[in-house]
Design a protein around this motif. Structure first.
Motif, PDB file in Angstrom:
ATOM      1  N   ASP A   5       0.817  -1.213   0.000  1.00 31.29           N
ATOM      2  CA  ASP A   5       0.000   0.000   0.000  1.00 31.29           C
ATOM      3  C   ASP A   5       0.851   1.264   0.000  1.00 31.29           C
ATOM      4  OD1 ASP A   5      -2.468  -1.206  -0.145  1.00 31.29           O
ATOM      5  OD2 ASP A   5      -2.800  -1.242   2.014  1.00 31.29           O
ATOM      6  N   ILE A   6       2.019   1.199   0.629  1.00 36.64           N
ATOM      7  CA  ILE A   6       2.923   2.348   0.631  1.00 36.64           C
ATOM      8  C   ILE A   6       3.370   2.638  -0.796  1.00 36.64           C
ATOM      9  CG2 ILE A   6       5.082   3.303   1.510  1.00 36.64           C
ATOM     10  CD1 ILE A   6       2.979   2.815   3.672  1.00 36.64           C
ATOM     11  N   ASP A   7       3.729   1.593  -1.528  1.00 39.43           N
ATOM     12  CA  ASP A   7       4.147   1.760  -2.927  1.00 39.43           C
ATOM     13  C   ASP A   7       2.986   2.253  -3.796  1.00 39.43           C
ATOM     14  OD1 ASP A   7       6.653   0.954  -2.213  1.00 39.43           O
ATOM     15  OD2 ASP A   7       6.584  -0.996  -3.219  1.00 39.43           O
ATOM     16  N   ILE A   8       1.783   1.760  -3.520  1.00 38.77           N
ATOM     17  CA  ILE A   8       0.602   2.219  -4.251  1.00 38.77           C
ATOM     18  C   ILE A   8       0.395   3.712  -4.019  1.00 38.77           C
ATOM     19  CG2 ILE A   8      -1.929   2.097  -4.376  1.00 38.77           C
ATOM     20  CD1 ILE A   8      -0.788  -0.313  -5.679  1.00 38.77           C
ATOM     21  N   ALA A   9       0.453   4.125  -2.752  1.00 35.51           N
ATOM     22  CA  ALA A   9       0.252   5.539  -2.399  1.00 35.51           C
ATOM     23  C   ALA A   9       1.298   6.424  -3.072  1.00 35.51           C
ATOM     24  CB  ALA A   9       0.295   5.707  -0.889  1.00 35.51           C
ATOM     25  N   ASN A  10       2.566   5.993  -3.021  1.00 37.73           N
ATOM     26  CA  ASN A  10       3.634   6.786  -3.634  1.00 37.73           C
ATOM     27  C   ASN A  10       3.485   6.863  -5.151  1.00 37.73           C
ATOM     28  OD1 ASN A  10       4.958   7.489  -1.249  1.00 37.73           O
ATOM     29  ND2 ASN A  10       6.120   5.583  -1.200  1.00 37.73           N
ATOM     30  N   ALA A  11       3.020   5.777  -5.768  1.00 36.03           N
ATOM     31  CA  ALA A  11       2.803   5.776  -7.219  1.00 36.03           C
ATOM     32  C   ALA A  11       1.678   6.737  -7.595  1.00 36.03           C
ATOM     33  CB  ALA A  11       2.485   4.366  -7.706  1.00 36.03           C
ATOM     34  N   ILE A  12       0.628   6.776  -6.767  1.00 35.08           N
ATOM     35  CA  ILE A  12      -0.479   7.713  -7.007  1.00 35.08           C
ATOM     36  C   ILE A  12       0.030   9.148  -6.908  1.00 35.08           C
ATOM     37  CG2 ILE A  12      -2.641   8.609  -6.040  1.00 35.08           C
ATOM     38  CD1 ILE A  12      -3.310   5.710  -5.223  1.00 35.08           C
ATOM     39  N   GLY A  13       0.794   9.426  -5.849  1.00 34.60           N
ATOM     40  CA  GLY A  13       1.325  10.767  -5.662  1.00 34.60           C
ATOM     41  C   GLY A  13       2.219  11.205  -6.806  1.00 34.60           C
ATOM     42  N   LYS A  14       3.091  10.313  -7.240  1.00 26.69           N
ATOM     43  CA  LYS A  14       4.004  10.629  -8.342  1.00 26.69           C
ATOM     44  C   LYS A  14       3.232  10.937  -9.618  1.00 26.69           C
ATOM     45  CE  LYS A  14       8.018   8.792 -10.849  1.00 26.69           C
ATOM     46  NZ  LYS A  14       8.942   7.625 -11.002  1.00 26.69           N
ATOM     47  N   LYS A  15       2.222  10.127  -9.897  1.00 26.08           N
ATOM     48  CA  LYS A  15       1.416  10.320 -11.101  1.00 26.08           C
ATOM     49  C   LYS A  15       0.637  11.631 -11.046  1.00 26.08           C
ATOM     50  CE  LYS A  15       0.124   7.924 -14.878  1.00 26.08           C
ATOM     51  NZ  LYS A  15       1.055   7.322 -15.855  1.00 26.08           N
ATOM     52  N   MET A  16       0.179  11.999  -9.848  1.00 20.88           N
ATOM     53  CA  MET A  16      -0.582  13.237  -9.680  1.00 20.88           C
ATOM     54  C   MET A  16       0.314  14.462  -9.556  1.00 20.88           C
ATOM     55  SD  MET A  16      -3.629  12.040  -7.036  1.00 20.88           S
ATOM     56  CE  MET A  16      -4.204  13.739  -6.838  1.00 20.88           C
ATOM     57  N   GLY A  17       1.631  14.232  -9.388  1.00 21.60           N
ATOM     58  CA  GLY A  17       2.558  15.340  -9.255  1.00 21.60           C
ATOM     59  C   GLY A  17       2.547  15.985  -7.879  1.00 21.60           C
ATOM     60  N   VAL A  18       2.259  15.178  -6.848  1.00 24.01           N
ATOM     61  CA  VAL A  18       2.238  15.694  -5.472  1.00 24.01           C
ATOM     62  C   VAL A  18       3.056  14.781  -4.572  1.00 24.01           C
ATOM     63  CG1 VAL A  18      -0.034  16.757  -5.789  1.00 24.01           C
ATOM     64  CG2 VAL A  18       0.116  14.433  -4.862  1.00 24.01           C
ATOM     65  N   ASP A  19       3.512  15.330  -3.450  1.00 23.76           N
ATOM     66  CA  ASP A  19       4.182  14.512  -2.442  1.00 23.76           C
ATOM     67  C   ASP A  19       3.150  13.735  -1.644  1.00 23.76           C
ATOM     68  OD1 ASP A  19       6.704  15.498  -3.125  1.00 23.76           O
ATOM     69  OD2 ASP A  19       6.502  17.211  -1.769  1.00 23.76           O
ATOM     70  N   VAL A  20       3.574  12.627  -1.063  1.00 23.45           N
ATOM     71  CA  VAL A  20       2.685  11.818  -0.222  1.00 23.45           C
ATOM     72  C   VAL A  20       3.176  11.867   1.215  1.00 23.45           C
ATOM     73  CG1 VAL A  20       1.896   9.469   0.286  1.00 23.45           C
ATOM     74  CG2 VAL A  20       1.970  10.279  -2.082  1.00 23.45           C
TER      75      VAL A  20
END
Length: 265
Positions: free
Chosen positions: A67-82
């Motif tokens: 889930d940590i990797d999922i969250a970070n991938a979402i943030g990267k794709k959206m252009g925001v920090d997690v």
């Protein structure tokens, strides 16, 4: 009496006004959450950090997991920090609705009760409870073979709930930690372990020569949780998840943690 009635009516009017404003404010907050995330360039994610392989701490006390990797991938794709906000699982949804974080990604199974409290994305993974045995053990090939057997599971989990529904067990042993029943299975104190499929697949990927998954008991789709009515953020995150599945990112994360691609059609 009239004066009293007038005061009461005025009080009721003022209360209604405040309640209405409060409701409008909540709606406005939900509407603007995506804008706030983009402006701050930060997405806050609530989760419980003690559930390997989904979310847990390594020997350096750093947060890692599926889930940590999922969250970070979402943030990267959206252009925001997690930013991860560790929270007790029992209080996750309440904290989400209180605005302690923007979304929750914490292996949350979708059920009717939770759907009353929060909104969910489409399932980003489908777990469930599975039966795990020691490698090479042919005595247990399915749930039916657990009759007369000693079975272990983690206390307070849906694995325990599922195991309690299995008829004819000789004994059901519960453990505080997810790792403990696997140790007892290895040394012969248990005939089988009932555990979340993600937990089971994780241990199989690490200990391929020790355990086998022989049967599934049920299916539990898991999803990202959002505050009720937080549609704009939900739609943006869902679009991002869909893109991550299409470009193969989710498959890579799955292979990393489970040793298999759970997104393979």
């Amino acid at each position: 009496m009239k004066k009293l009635l007038s005061m009461v009516l005025s009080f009721v009017f003022v209360c209604a006004l405040f309640i209405g404003c409060g409701g409008s404010q909540k709606n406005e907050e939900a509407k603007n959450s995506l804008e706030r995330v983009k402006n701050a360039k930060k997405l806050t994610v609530g989760l419980e950090d003690t559930y390997p392989p989904m979310e847990f701490r390594d020997n350096k006390n750093e947060l890692i997991g599926f889930d940590i990797d999922i969250a970070n991938a979402i943030g990267k794709k959206m252009g925001v920090d997690v930013e991860i906000v560790p929270t007790e699982f029992s209080g996750l949804l309440m904290a989400l609705n209180a605005g302690k974080f923007d979304i929750s990604i914490s292996a949350i199974s979708i059920n009717d009760e939770r759907k009353k409290a929060v909104d969910f994305s489409k399932p980003y993974a489908k777990g469930g409870q599975v039966v795990i045995v020691k490698k090479g053990d042919t005595a247990v090939k399915s749930v039916k073979d657990l009759k007369g057997k000693t079975v272990g599971c983690q206390l307070g989990t849906t694995g325990e709930e599922a195991a309690k529904k299995v008829e004819g067990l000789k004994e059901l042993k519960t453990y505080d930690k997810a790792t403990a029943p696997f140790h007892d299975l290895e040394i012969g104190r248990l005939d089988a372990v009932v555990a979340d499929e993600f937990v089971g697949r994780y241990y199989l990927s690490k200990e391929k020569d020790k355990y086998d998954v022989v049967d599934s008991i049920n299916e539990e789709p898991i999803a990202i949780a959002f505050k009720k009515g937080d549609k704009e953020l939900q739609e943006e995150v869902q679009k991002t998840i869909d893109e991550l599945e299409k470009d193969g990112t989710l498959s890579k994360i799955s292979m990393k943690w489970f040793g298999t691609d759970i997104y393979k059609k």
